[in-house]
Scaffold this motif. Structure first.
Motif, PDB file in Angstrom:
ATOM      1  N   THR A  99      47.007  42.447  44.520  1.00  0.00           N
ATOM      2  CA  THR A  99      46.502  41.124  44.119  1.00  0.00           C
ATOM      3  C   THR A  99      45.040  41.221  43.710  1.00  0.00           C
ATOM      4  N   LYS A 159      44.586  42.709  40.303  1.00  0.00           N
ATOM      5  CA  LYS A 159      44.947  41.723  39.264  1.00  0.00           C
ATOM      6  C   LYS A 159      43.827  40.679  39.128  1.00  0.00           C
ATOM      7  N   ASP A 215      51.876  44.683  48.519  1.00  0.00           N
ATOM      8  CA  ASP A 215      50.523  44.315  48.071  1.00  0.00           C
ATOM      9  C   ASP A 215      49.467  45.319  48.558  1.00  0.00           C
ATOM     10  N   VAL A 265      48.376  48.047  37.553  1.00  0.00           N
ATOM     11  CA  VAL A 265      49.223  47.236  38.462  1.00  0.00           C
ATOM     12  C   VAL A 265      50.068  46.225  37.670  1.00  0.00           C
ATOM     13  N   SER A 266      50.268  46.506  36.381  1.00  0.00           N
ATOM     14  CA  SER A 266      50.993  45.538  35.534  1.00  0.00           C
ATOM     15  C   SER A 266      52.486  45.563  35.804  1.00  0.00           C
ATOM     16  N   LYS A 275      40.089  45.574  32.502  1.00  0.00           N
ATOM     17  CA  LYS A 275      41.425  45.535  31.893  1.00  0.00           C
ATOM     18  C   LYS A 275      42.243  46.780  32.286  1.00  0.00           C
ATOM     19  N   SER A 319      41.059  42.154  37.157  1.00  0.00           N
ATOM     20  CA  SER A 319      41.460  42.274  35.756  1.00  0.00           C
ATOM     21  C   SER A 319      41.449  40.907  35.058  1.00  0.00           C
ATOM     22  N   ASN A 320      41.868  39.871  35.811  1.00  0.00           N
ATOM     23  CA  ASN A 320      41.950  38.532  35.199  1.00  0.00           C
ATOM     24  C   ASN A 320      40.587  37.872  34.995  1.00  0.00           C
ATOM     25  N   GLN A 339      51.418  53.651  37.486  1.00  0.00           N
ATOM     26  CA  GLN A 339      51.213  52.486  38.352  1.00  0.00           C
ATOM     27  C   GLN A 339      50.729  52.882  39.744  1.00  0.00           C
ATOM     28  N   GLY A 349      43.723  46.483  35.636  1.00  0.00           N
ATOM     29  CA  GLY A 349      44.889  45.595  35.601  1.00  0.00           C
ATOM     30  C   GLY A 349      46.136  46.308  35.102  1.00  0.00           C
ATOM     31  N   ARG A 350      45.940  47.229  34.137  1.00  0.00           N
ATOM     32  CA  ARG A 350      47.117  47.933  33.606  1.00  0.00           C
ATOM     33  C   ARG A 350      47.727  48.880  34.637  1.00  0.00           C
TER      34      ARG A 350
END
Ligand code: HEM
Length: 516
Positions: free
Chosen positions: A507, A510, A41, A76-77, A70, A513-514, A85, A73-74
């Motif tokens: 985390t 993410k 993490d 760490v997808s 967004k 991104s969320n 990544q 987020g990509r």
């Protein structure tokens, strides 16, 4: 005992609950929880030295807020075919293709061919919409971060030619939102991952690239072949001093210093001196980093060595200024020669300055108390307010992740017009208490050195910022002989860019991104 500043524990004091009120198993559990690091993490740059020879830093400004979230987020997808990544601190990861020279059957231990990391400034978090979308957002223990590098520059000596007004590329101007750092093993790898990243940043106007800079390890000829080295401009060898972290993934040869508590570098519950930023999904397992671009005046540095050769041998002066000979051998282990017999390479960081009984080198006859590495990490030397002989001054340690830029200096062509310097990060959990403390109290002040009186005008001869032409460096001599005084030099460094960055966990990225 490692230091006296954090003793007792901030949160323990806050809740008025001493160790005597806890059972032994409670204490063990807390200590185990503190040292357990969630490596997959945490961004890899914090806990691992990548040892890759090239790096590219991009400074981005947020375009379309939702698209920017967004894109983060990509990264760490887990889908490497969609986007490069972010590298975590996990053992070199599954998910990367084998790099050159790796044995594919040894998966997952082979080295990836790139490493990717991201830092976000406070204006960057705002531009990403965090304040609007996350009512609980709080960085209350971290005012230096929220104030930003430009507002704090004078505190650490970045004035005059190093002042924020002179910084390049939007640094310190509020549009410096996100720093992306890409390390690569080969030029081809750099180009291909860099192209993928540039395309990704531009998608949906997520980010606009406002600045970029490349660093590369310096080369020297070995057996007729150009070979990467760990040398810095000024000719010193880097990569010997290690910051060992309790529970960290990298193991180094033991040295005289206690390992550092992991909360000094990774934001964790139970830390002695700060509250983890809120909300927890955003704060935990993050860290802070000071990104810097520093111009090194190699010609001025070499001229100063030569100018004083009537007083001291130029190579010895270079060693006294740093605390290590240019080949990395520390003065404490070898004050008279850079080629001692009987000092093994894995012992070059195994030394202190003052032993538990006060013996050793308390007055700096071997390594001056004012030398660069003795100021930035006084090890077991008592300094004002903290430390004891034979102990460790760990409260203000930093992790350095830097790389030179510009060509190797050629003494036969001193005025080649090329810029040379360093690009990289100083990583710490508290910019105030680590990076800023070291620069303001140890590098640019003369009062810190406990019982030893330094010349009131003296500053770190490598990293300090004396007034122009007013530098003072005093070199104590053995047997009561008068010290050698080097005077009248200017700073050999100029800060060209700085950004105070938050290094979010996987985390946290993410979570951002969320937010949609
Ligand atoms: C803002 C400026 C700088 C800061 C805060 C800084 C900080 C540090 C720290 C914390 C260490 C580790 C010391 C130890 O653990 O014993 C270190 C080592 C060192 N620094 Fe700096 N430094 C700065 C600039 C520079 C520059 C510009 C140079 C030269 C180009 C330089 C050369 C070195 C060398 C040669 C070492 C020893 C490396 C090793 O032992 O592996 N530093 N510095």
């Amino acid at each position: 005992m490692e230091n006296t500043t954090g003793g007792g524990g901030f949160l323990h004091r806050l809740f008025n609950r001493g160790a005597h009120e806890s059972s032994a198993s409670d204490v063990q559990a807390v200590s185990a929880a503190k040292s357990k690091l969630d490596l997959n993490d945490i961004q890899g740059l914090i806990l691992r030295g990548y040892k890759m020879p090239m790096v590219r830093h991009y400074l981005l400004t947020v375009g379309d807020q939702a698209a920017a979230r967004k894109v983060l987020g990509r990264l760490v997808s887990g889908n490497e075919s969609d986007a490069p990544q972010i590298t975590t601190a996990e053992e070199w990861q599954v998910g990367f293709e084998a790099g050159p020279g790796d044995n594919p059957t040894e998966r997952p231990h082979y080295k990836p061919d790139y490493c990717l990391n991201v830092g976000i400034t406070w204006p960057g978090l705002i531009a990403l919409g965090m304040k609007d979308r996350v009512p609980t957002l709080s960085f209350k223990s971290f005012e230096a971060f929220t104030a930003g590098a430009a507002a704090r520059a004078a505190l650490i000596g970045d004035v005059g030619p190093s002042a924020p007004e002179t910084w390049v590329g939007g640094f310190g101007k509020g549009s410096d939102h996100v720093l992306v750092t890409l390390h690569a093993l080969t030029p081809e790898g750099m180009t291909s991952y860099s192209d993928r990243l540039s395309a990704l940043f531009a998608e949906g106007d997520a980010f606009r690239e406002i600045w970029r800079a490349d660093g590369m390890a310096l080369k020297e000829t070995v057996d007729g072949k150009p070979t990467f080295t760990s040398k810095l401009h000024f000719g010193y060898t880097d990569g010997i001093s290690r910051t060992t972290i309790r529970g960290g993934p990298e193991k180094y040869a033991p040295d005289h210093q206690q390992p550092c508590e992991s909360w000094l570098f990774v934001l964790q519950e139970g830390a002695d001196s700060y509250f983890v930023p809120e909300p927890r999904e955003l704060g935990l397992n993050g860290s802070f980093a000071v990104f810097k671009m520093i111009v090194t005046d190699v010609v001025g540095f070499e001229e100063n060595l030569q100018k004083n050769k009537g007083k001291i041998d130029p190579e010895l002066l270079a060693a006294k200024m740093c605390g290590r000979w240019r080949n990395g051998v520390p003065l404490e282990l070898s004050p008279e020669t850079d080629s001692p017999t009987g000092v093994a390479p894995d012992q070059l960081n195994n030394f202190g300055y003052v032993n538990a009984d006060g013996s050793g080198d308390p007055k700096g006859v071997r390594c001056p108390v004012g030398a660069h590495i003795r100021r930035v990490n006084p090890r077991d030397q008592p300094v004002q307010g903290q430390g004891e002989p034979g102990g460790s001054n760990n409260a203000h340690r930093m992790i350095r992740r830097g790389m030179p830029y510009g060509p190797v200096y050629d003494p036969t062509k001193p005025y080649d017009g090329m810029e040379r310097g360093l690009l990289g990060y100083f990583i710490n959990a508290s910019i105030e208490n680590q990076y800023e403390f070291v620069l303001s109290h140890w590098v640019n002040d003369s009062e810190f050195a406990g019982a030893v009186r330094l010349n009131p005008k003296s500053k770190d001869p490598i990293a300090g910022t004396p007034d122009p032409g007013d530098g003072v460096f005093v070199i104590p001599q053995a047997n009561g002989a008068p010290p050698i005084e080097i005077k009248g030099f200017s700073s050999f460094l100029r800060t060209k860019a700085t950004a105070y960055c938050f290094l979010p966990s996987i985390t946290a990225l993410k979570f951002i991104s969320n937010l949609g």
